[in-house]
Design an enzyme around this catalytic site. Sequence first.
Site, short mmCIF file in Angstrom:
data_model
loop_
_atom_site.label_atom_id
_atom_site.label_comp_id
_atom_site.label_asym_id
_atom_site.label_seq_id
_atom_site.Cartn_x
_atom_site.Cartn_y
_atom_site.Cartn_z
N LYS A 13 0.66 -1.28 0.30
CA LYS A 13 -0.09 0.13 0.02
C LYS A 13 0.87 1.41 -0.44
O LYS A 13 0.53 2.04 -1.03
CB LYS A 13 -1.12 0.11 1.34
CG LYS A 13 -2.16 -0.84 1.49
CD LYS A 13 -2.88 -0.72 2.19
CE LYS A 13 -3.81 -2.51 1.88
NZ LYS A 13 -4.36 -3.16 3.37
N GLN A 30 -5.49 -2.14 9.40
CA GLN A 30 -5.23 -3.59 9.11
C GLN A 30 -5.94 -5.02 9.89
O GLN A 30 -5.33 -4.14 10.84
CB GLN A 30 -3.84 -3.43 8.43
CG GLN A 30 -3.68 -4.53 7.62
CD GLN A 30 -3.52 -4.63 6.06
OE1 GLN A 30 -4.01 -3.75 5.85
NE2 GLN A 30 -4.26 -5.95 6.01
N ASP A 40 -11.76 1.80 3.41
CA ASP A 40 -11.82 0.22 3.23
C ASP A 40 -13.09 0.10 2.64
O ASP A 40 -13.23 -0.82 2.42
CB ASP A 40 -11.43 0.21 4.25
CG ASP A 40 -9.64 -0.51 4.16
OD1 ASP A 40 -9.47 -1.26 3.76
OD2 ASP A 40 -9.24 -0.52 5.63
#
Length: 292
Positions: free
Chosen positions: A52, A96, A119
């Site tokens: 990322k 995460q 997300d």
Amino acid sequence: MQLIDGKATATAIKAEIAEEVKAIMAKGGKQPHLAAVLVGHDGGSETYVKNKVLACEACGFKSTLIRYEDDITEEELLACVDKLNKDDDVDGFIVQLPLPKHIDEQKIIEAIDYRKDVDGFHPINVGRMAIGLPCFISATPLGIITLLKRYGIETSGKKCVILGRSNIVGKPMAQLMMQKQYGDSTVTVCHSRSKTLKEECRAADIIIAAIGSPEFVTADMVKDGAVIVDVGTTRVPDATRKSGFRLTGDVKFDEVAPKCSFITPVPGGVGPMTICSLMKNTLAAGKKEYYK
């Protein structure tokens, strides 16, 4: 049989995003800023977050990585989320997953400001997606929709079978594939308890496998000319590899591929598109595209 190259598609999209960021900044606009919070040292999570950060560089974004050991308390993590919510320079951020067992993941997801939830996991984004309103769509389903569109794969009116019902892939994928503006397909969701799973798959024009079981989909489950999207990535021990493992999808690729019109490989299929979709969401957050 045509291979759907997620890696090449993601590279092309990141280059397009970088051009747009250049144009925004040339007009005196703000550089998009993505932050990532990583708790502990899970191997898969480490790799994802590293990729990322690299993707942010490719897109011309600013990126911040915030690391914690896995003994962080829930209160400390919530305080970090609150700080990022209030930081005007951060356009979007992710925490995460998975998180350590002592932390309530849902509580953390709901604490994230939905306007920064790139997300696409916050209930507001999930709800808006379900009724077709503009929002951040979770990265893997958005990546799959993008691949189908870029390869000109006809989805309207087709029978689509989704294997798996997770909140991250299966459920949102089903929502998108049935919606007129995305898939416009007839959708069936199968899972570990489905009695007619093989029959459903054999009748499908499109199979999206996100069941998390290596080589679950075999040739006898696929009709000739079907489109196969393999979301699975399981680390299978392999003594011949330097890493000691290989990534294996949910589809038995060698025997299924010859029957397909299109198929995604593992690795190099859906994976790169997931990170690329996160970049698309970050750009949209920076432009205040969905939420002012």
